[in-house]
Write a protein that holds these residues in place. Structure first.
Motif, PDB file in Angstrom:
ATOM      1  N   PHE A  84      27.710  15.074 -41.717  1.00 53.21           N
ATOM      2  CA  PHE A  84      27.511  15.273 -43.164  1.00 53.21           C
ATOM      3  C   PHE A  84      26.184  14.658 -43.604  1.00 53.21           C
ATOM      4  N   LYS A  85      25.933  13.448 -43.066  1.00 57.58           N
ATOM      5  CA  LYS A  85      24.678  12.786 -43.430  1.00 57.58           C
ATOM      6  C   LYS A  85      23.483  13.586 -42.952  1.00 57.58           C
ATOM      7  N   ALA A  86      23.577  14.132 -41.756  1.00 60.44           N
ATOM      8  CA  ALA A  86      22.473  14.952 -41.231  1.00 60.44           C
ATOM      9  C   ALA A  86      22.255  16.186 -42.104  1.00 60.44           C
ATOM     10  N   MET A  87      23.385  16.791 -42.525  1.00 62.23           N
ATOM     11  CA  MET A  87      23.281  17.974 -43.403  1.00 62.23           C
ATOM     12  C   MET A  87      22.617  17.608 -44.732  1.00 62.23           C
TER      13      MET A  87
ATOM     14  N   VAL B 204      27.960  19.047 -53.196  1.00 61.28           N
ATOM     15  CA  VAL B 204      27.982  18.191 -52.003  1.00 61.28           C
ATOM     16  C   VAL B 204      28.751  16.909 -52.297  1.00 61.28           C
ATOM     17  N   GLN B 205      28.588  16.365 -53.503  1.00 61.26           N
ATOM     18  CA  GLN B 205      29.331  15.160 -53.880  1.00 61.26           C
ATOM     19  C   GLN B 205      30.839  15.404 -53.827  1.00 61.26           C
ATOM     20  N   LYS B 206      31.280  16.558 -54.291  1.00 60.86           N
ATOM     21  CA  LYS B 206      32.700  16.892 -54.236  1.00 60.86           C
ATOM     22  C   LYS B 206      33.189  16.955 -52.791  1.00 60.86           C
ATOM     23  N   GLN B 207      32.359  17.551 -51.896  1.00 63.80           N
ATOM     24  CA  GLN B 207      32.728  17.639 -50.487  1.00 63.80           C
ATOM     25  C   GLN B 207      32.857  16.249 -49.873  1.00 63.80           C
ATOM     26  N   LEU B 208      31.948  15.341 -50.242  1.00 61.06           N
ATOM     27  CA  LEU B 208      31.996  13.974 -49.722  1.00 61.06           C
ATOM     28  C   LEU B 208      33.263  13.269 -50.194  1.00 61.06           C
ATOM     29  N   LYS B 209      33.616  13.437 -51.455  1.00 63.34           N
ATOM     30  CA  LYS B 209      34.830  12.816 -51.972  1.00 63.34           C
ATOM     31  C   LYS B 209      36.061  13.372 -51.273  1.00 63.34           C
ATOM     32  N   ALA B 210      36.062  14.696 -50.998  1.00 59.93           N
ATOM     33  CA  ALA B 210      37.189  15.303 -50.284  1.00 59.93           C
ATOM     34  C   ALA B 210      37.311  14.715 -48.885  1.00 59.93           C
ATOM     35  N   MET B 211      36.189  14.491 -48.200  1.00 56.19           N
ATOM     36  CA  MET B 211      36.200  13.884 -46.872  1.00 56.19           C
ATOM     37  C   MET B 211      36.745  12.459 -46.950  1.00 56.19           C
ATOM     38  N   GLY B 212      36.344  11.712 -47.975  1.00 52.51           N
ATOM     39  CA  GLY B 212      36.832  10.347 -48.138  1.00 52.51           C
ATOM     40  C   GLY B 212      38.332  10.291 -48.362  1.00 52.51           C
ATOM     41  N   GLY B 213      38.900  11.339 -48.913  1.00 55.53           N
ATOM     42  CA  GLY B 213      40.337  11.363 -49.153  1.00 55.53           C
ATOM     43  C   GLY B 213      41.146  11.643 -47.906  1.00 55.53           C
ATOM     44  N   GLN B 214      40.522  12.112 -46.820  1.00 55.56           N
ATOM     45  CA  GLN B 214      41.242  12.450 -45.597  1.00 55.56           C
ATOM     46  C   GLN B 214      41.558  11.210 -44.751  1.00 55.56           C
TER      47      GLN B 214
ATOM     48  N   TYR C 221      29.061   5.964 -45.051  1.00 54.24           N
ATOM     49  CA  TYR C 221      29.640   6.802 -46.100  1.00 54.24           C
ATOM     50  C   TYR C 221      29.055   6.415 -47.465  1.00 54.24           C
ATOM     51  N   ARG C 222      28.991   5.086 -47.690  1.00 50.35           N
ATOM     52  CA  ARG C 222      28.443   4.624 -48.965  1.00 50.35           C
ATOM     53  C   ARG C 222      26.963   4.984 -49.105  1.00 50.35           C
ATOM     54  N   ASP C 223      26.245   4.953 -47.981  1.00 53.85           N
ATOM     55  CA  ASP C 223      24.815   5.332 -48.011  1.00 53.85           C
ATOM     56  C   ASP C 223      24.652   6.782 -48.460  1.00 53.85           C
ATOM     57  N   ILE C 224      25.518   7.641 -47.918  1.00 57.07           N
ATOM     58  CA  ILE C 224      25.449   9.061 -48.326  1.00 57.07           C
ATOM     59  C   ILE C 224      25.737   9.179 -49.818  1.00 57.07           C
ATOM     60  N   GLY C 225      26.805   8.463 -50.260  1.00 57.79           N
ATOM     61  CA  GLY C 225      27.155   8.492 -51.682  1.00 57.79           C
ATOM     62  C   GLY C 225      26.022   7.992 -52.557  1.00 57.79           C
ATOM     63  N   ASN C 226      25.376   6.915 -52.093  1.00 60.57           N
ATOM     64  CA  ASN C 226      24.259   6.366 -52.877  1.00 60.57           C
ATOM     65  C   ASN C 226      23.108   7.351 -52.967  1.00 60.57           C
ATOM     66  N   SER C 227      22.791   7.994 -51.830  1.00 60.48           N
ATOM     67  CA  SER C 227      21.676   8.959 -51.855  1.00 60.48           C
ATOM     68  C   SER C 227      22.000  10.143 -52.753  1.00 60.48           C
ATOM     69  N   LEU C 228      23.300  10.563 -52.762  1.00 64.16           N
ATOM     70  CA  LEU C 228      23.707  11.657 -53.655  1.00 64.16           C
ATOM     71  C   LEU C 228      23.663  11.209 -55.109  1.00 64.16           C
ATOM     72  N   ASP C 229      24.090   9.957 -55.351  1.00 60.89           N
ATOM     73  CA  ASP C 229      24.034   9.441 -56.724  1.00 60.89           C
ATOM     74  C   ASP C 229      22.605   9.403 -57.233  1.00 60.89           C
TER      75      ASP C 229
ATOM     76  N   LEU D 101       8.503   7.809 -56.914  1.00 58.58           N
ATOM     77  CA  LEU D 101       8.226   6.923 -58.050  1.00 58.58           C
ATOM     78  C   LEU D 101       9.445   6.070 -58.420  1.00 58.58           C
ATOM     79  N   GLY D 102      10.599   6.397 -57.831  1.00 62.34           N
ATOM     80  CA  GLY D 102      11.811   5.635 -58.152  1.00 62.34           C
ATOM     81  C   GLY D 102      12.317   5.915 -59.553  1.00 62.34           C
ATOM     82  N   LEU D 103      12.482   7.209 -59.863  1.00 62.99           N
ATOM     83  CA  LEU D 103      12.898   7.580 -61.220  1.00 62.99           C
ATOM     84  C   LEU D 103      14.258   6.992 -61.589  1.00 62.99           C
ATOM     85  N   ASP D 104      15.147   6.882 -60.564  1.00 67.36           N
ATOM     86  CA  ASP D 104      16.488   6.379 -60.854  1.00 67.36           C
ATOM     87  C   ASP D 104      16.475   4.930 -61.323  1.00 67.36           C
ATOM     88  N   GLU D 105      15.437   4.198 -60.956  1.00 67.25           N
ATOM     89  CA  GLU D 105      15.345   2.801 -61.366  1.00 67.25           C
ATOM     90  C   GLU D 105      14.827   2.657 -62.796  1.00 67.25           C
ATOM     91  N   HIS D 106      14.283   3.749 -63.343  1.00 65.72           N
ATOM     92  CA  HIS D 106      13.709   3.703 -64.696  1.00 65.72           C
ATOM     93  C   HIS D 106      14.340   4.791 -65.574  1.00 65.72           C
TER      94      HIS D 106
END
Length: 852
Positions: free
Chosen positions: A221-224, A252-262, A272-280, A330-335
């Protein structure tokens, strides 16, 4: 198939015992063996015997039954024999007949079992020694498994943040080690089975395989995600579709959450958290990117973004090689908050910019219209509704923009400039219209009326100066063929000039009002005429033919005058001999009336002439009415006199005759009132016959009015008869509106209940009369009693029920002038004061409609 099945079963049953027996016999030579290999071989045979013991015993009876069944059906089982045939044709196994073999087989198997138990006892010491060794080996292997498990938890890529290929290699290495461990587990489990030990379970292996599977899925999933994001990052700025990318990211976020529920533990893994963070981060950044692509973003906003992100410059609009990755770095998420603030500012600023552009465009084309003043070469300003609405709307919008604080800072100079301009335009136009209106109303008075110039010399001179300045102003303002409102109104000094003119014109107006008040006091009906009309009347006071159009404002019915025809066929310009009503009725004056001198004086004289003429006509009509029953009946008499005189005369005689009939009834003549009722009916019938014939419209209205009054009179008489009214003093008669003629003074005394008044002799024309209902009678009583008590009256009821008309009809009956005023919120104490001054001095009634 029966034959084949039976043959197969038999062959199998022979082979099983034989094989076991052979192994048992081989075991005989193992009694002294001490090698581990030979022990394993013996233990394997014993295991097989133990496992097959019950199964083999259960085979014998079914095989016998099967053979018996085949023989009973004549099936030749010899062809399926595995051992050959005897001379009798029966099948054999190792030289023994099949039937005999099946009989002996249980005994043979029992012998094998006994042999096995015997051997088991013989090798028991060797077996016990091997079990101890095996248990020791198993304890060491369990520690090996646990060590591997710990190594996997520590070394597997649960929290690895490197390349996916490295993570995959690590997982492959652990998978190989796990497969080797599984092979050893299989070997140990076989040994545990041989030595009849309880099998050891290794849950760590299953858990490891399960975690390894999900870990592999997570890294896939992370590679994808990395491949997807890398393709997005490479997209040029101008080709970005942030909304589509944001939708993909959420998917993709929904797919990750579905995987976490399995798998419950999966959410705790760092990868897993790294993938979630990058998606966030991407989900946070993409909306910001979409907002930064808005058309409202200008270079100044990119500069603000660069300052927020601590870089020198950011400007995707001028760089074709600018890609999404350049922005993400530029790190838009930080600003986020700062960027949203920049975007909001840009959105508000674009609205302000568009509104200011619209204001620029509108006022760049808005022109001031002019219209010619009467027959002069002077044009007066007439701003269109579009101009007025634009001033109000744009002033409110600029005020709203000014209140937007920081969003307005960039446009502050433009906003303040337009506020100042529109304020000036508004004040100048308002002042200009006031000055134009004052000048237009005063110009014909001060320049065209010799009377005003002689009466107000100083104000006339002042006005002449204003007139000169105003005409020059209008000349300057209309030089341009297409004068722009802003240019014309914002010209330097124009507003101050107009203010000065207004002050001087108001002085002239004040002097004029004081002069008009003098005129109004002399002829109070001027209070009911507008100032413009009054000024026009005063200006044309020496030309009576020009003031007749305003007579309708002063009188109820009088609308025009008939000027005397001279001997040469022309009309006199100042002498009249008849009055003309609004409905067209004409009444001759008792003598020709000359309209000369001051306007207010000859109008007062005209009012007296009107009243004296009506008084004389009524007196003559009543003299002729005495002979209604002898010479000229009433239905012929009425054609010789005006409608008002006919109705009043009829009411006078009805009052007199009814009073006389009641007196006769009171003195003993019981049929006196009934006889008079017959007289009323015969007179009414005569009028009805007239209405059925050919009549002029004016005569028809007059006769219908008389019929209306006669019907009410007849009903009153009929009610007096039914109620057996005692005499003229009874309330049933006193509550009626009664008219009594005074021959000596030619006055008509009007009575109803306790109310008394004189007939006013105001001409009301041929307007018709209302049908009198019981409610009308009650209104008459209430209103007149209110007047007796020095109060007013306020008829109340739904719209259209006749409140105003009833009041007017009572005024017509008394011949009192009644002025109806349609009130509005525009009325003030000054206008009310003028109305009351007029009412008091003329003795008129005022009817205030919608006063609340």
């Amino acid at each position: 198939s029966g034959s084949g099945s039976g043959s197969g079963s038999g062959s199998g049953s022979d082979a099983e015992p034989e094989a076991v027996a052979e192994a048992a016999r081989d075991g005989d030579s193992l009694t002294t063996a001490t090698s581990k290999e030979r022990l394993m071989k013996i233990m394997s045979v014993m295991r097989d015997v133990r496992k097959k013991g019950e199964t083999v015993l259960e085979l014998f009876d079914p095989l016998k039954d099967c053979l018996h069944l085949l023989k009973s059906h004549g099936v030749d089982v010899g062809s399926t024999s595995s051992g050959g045939e005897s001379g009798t044709g029966e099948p054999e196994i190792d030289g023994t007949k099949l039937q005999d073999f099946l009989e002996e087989a249980p005994l043979v198997w029992e012998s094998v079992m006994k042999n096995t138990y015997k051997k088991k006892e013989e090798i028991l010491p060797f077996q016990n020694q091997s079990v101890e060794t095996l248990k020791s080996d198993l304890d060491g292997f369990v520690l090996t498994i646990r060590s591997f498990r710990g190594d996997f938890r520590a070394g597997a890529p649960f929290a690895f943040d490197g390349e996916c290929s490295v993570a995959y290699q690590t997982l492959d290495d652990y998978a190989d080690k796990l497969r080797n461990l599984e092979a050893r587990i299989h070997t140990y489990q076989e040994l545990e089975e041989l030595f009849e030990l309880q099998q050891t379970s290794y849950p760590e292996v299953g858990e490891t395989w399960r975690e390894m599977k999900y870990l592999k899925d997570v890294w896939d999933f992370k590679a994808m995600v990395h491949l997807t994001f890398d393709s997005w990052r490479a997209r040029p700025w101008k080709e970005l579709d942030p909304e589509h990318l944001e939708g993909q990211s959420k998917k993709v976020q929904k797919q990750l959450k579905a995987m976490g529920g399995q798998f419950a533990s999966l959410k705790g893994w760092q990868v897993y958290r790294d993938i979630g963070n990058s998606l966030d981060v991407m989900t946070t950044v993409l909306p910001l990117v979409g907002e930064l692509r808005a058309e409202s973003i200008r270079p100044r906003h990119w500069s603000a973004l660069a300052r927020v992100c601590n870089v020198k410059a950011v400007d995707p609009t001028s760089n074709d090689r600018f890609v999404l990755d350049d922005l993400l770095r530029l790190g838009l998420d930080e600003h986020k908050e700062e960027i949203e603030d920049i975007v909001e500012t840009a959105a508000k600023e674009i609205k302000i910019e568009r509104k200011l552009t619209e204001i620029d465009s509108v006022w760049g084309q808005m022109q001031l219209e002019y219209f010619p003043h009467r027959d002069t070469d002077v044009s007066l300003p007439r701003p269109s509704e579009e101009v007025i609405e634009a001033i109000e709307a744009h002033q409110m919008e600029l005020q709203s923009i000014y209140g937007m604080g920081k969003f307005m800072d960039h446009f502050k100079d433009r906003v303040v400039l337009w506020q100042s301009l529109l304020r000036t335009v508004d004040e100048t136009l308002t002042m200009w219209l006031v000055v134009s209106r004052l000048w237009a109303s005063l110009e014909p008075i001060f320049l065209g009326s010799a009377d005003i110039r002689s009466q107000l010399p100083e104000d006339s001179k002042r006005f002449e100066t204003i007139d000169s300045d105003f005409k020059q102003l209008m000349k300057d303002a209309t030089v341009d063929a297409e004068p722009k409102v802003v240019d014309v109104c914002s010209m330097s000094g124009r507003l101050d000039l107009l203010r000065g003119m207004r002050e001087k014109l108001e002085l002239c107006q004040k002097s004029l009002n004081e002069y008009l008040d003098v005129k109004k006091k002399i002829f109070p009906r001027f209070y009911f005429v507008s100032s413009v009309a009054l000024l026009d009347m005063l200006a044309n006071g020496t030309n009576p033919s020009k003031i007749t159009r305003y007579l309708g404002d002063c009188y109820d019915a009088l609308a025009d005058l008939r000027f005397v025809e001279l001997e040469d066929g022309t009309r006199s310009c100042d002498t009249v001999d008849a009055m003309i009503a609004k409905d067209g009725e004409q009444v001759e004056l008792s003598e020709p009336f000359r309209m000369e001198g001051e306007l207010e004086h000859y109008l007062n004289n005209l009012t007296e002439a009107m009243r004296s003429s009506l008084r004389l006509i009524l007196s003559n009509a009543l003299e002729k009415a005495v002979n209604w029953e002898i010479e000229v009946p009433r239905h012929e008499w009425l054609f010789k006199y005006p409608a008002q005189v006919c109705i009043t005369g009829t009411q006078i005689y009805w009052t007199e005759e009814t009073t006389q009939a009641l007196e006769e009834y009171e003195s003993g003549q019981e049929d006196a009132v009934k006889r008079y009722l017959q007289t009323c009916n015969s007179r009414l019938s005569a009028l009805i016959e007239l209405v059925l014939g050919d009549l002029t419209p004016a005569d028809r209205i007059k006769i219908i009015s008389l019929i209306t009054m006669d019907v009410h009179s007849r009903d009153v008489i009929d009610k007096l008869i039914r109620d057996k009214t005692e005499g003229p003093a009874a309330f049933a008669w006193q509550q009626q509106l009664r008219f009594e003629w005074d021959q000596s003074s030619t006055d008509v005394n009007v009575k109803i209940c306790d109310y008394r008044c004189k007939y006013f002799y105001e001409w009301v024309g041929n307007t018709g009369r209302l049908v009198i209902t019981p409610l009308t009678d009650r209104c008459y009583i209430t209103l007149t009693m209110g007047l007796k008590l020095y109060l007013g009256g306020a008829p109340a009821g739904p719209a259209g029920t006749g409140k105003t008309e009833t009041t007017k009809d009572l005024a017509r009956a008394l011949a009192i002038p009644c002025y109806v005023f349609n009130c509005s919120d525009q009325m003030n104490f000054q206008s009310m004061a003028d109305i009351f001054r007029g009412l008091c001095q003329t003795g008129s009634w005022g009817c205030f409609d919608e006063f609340n």
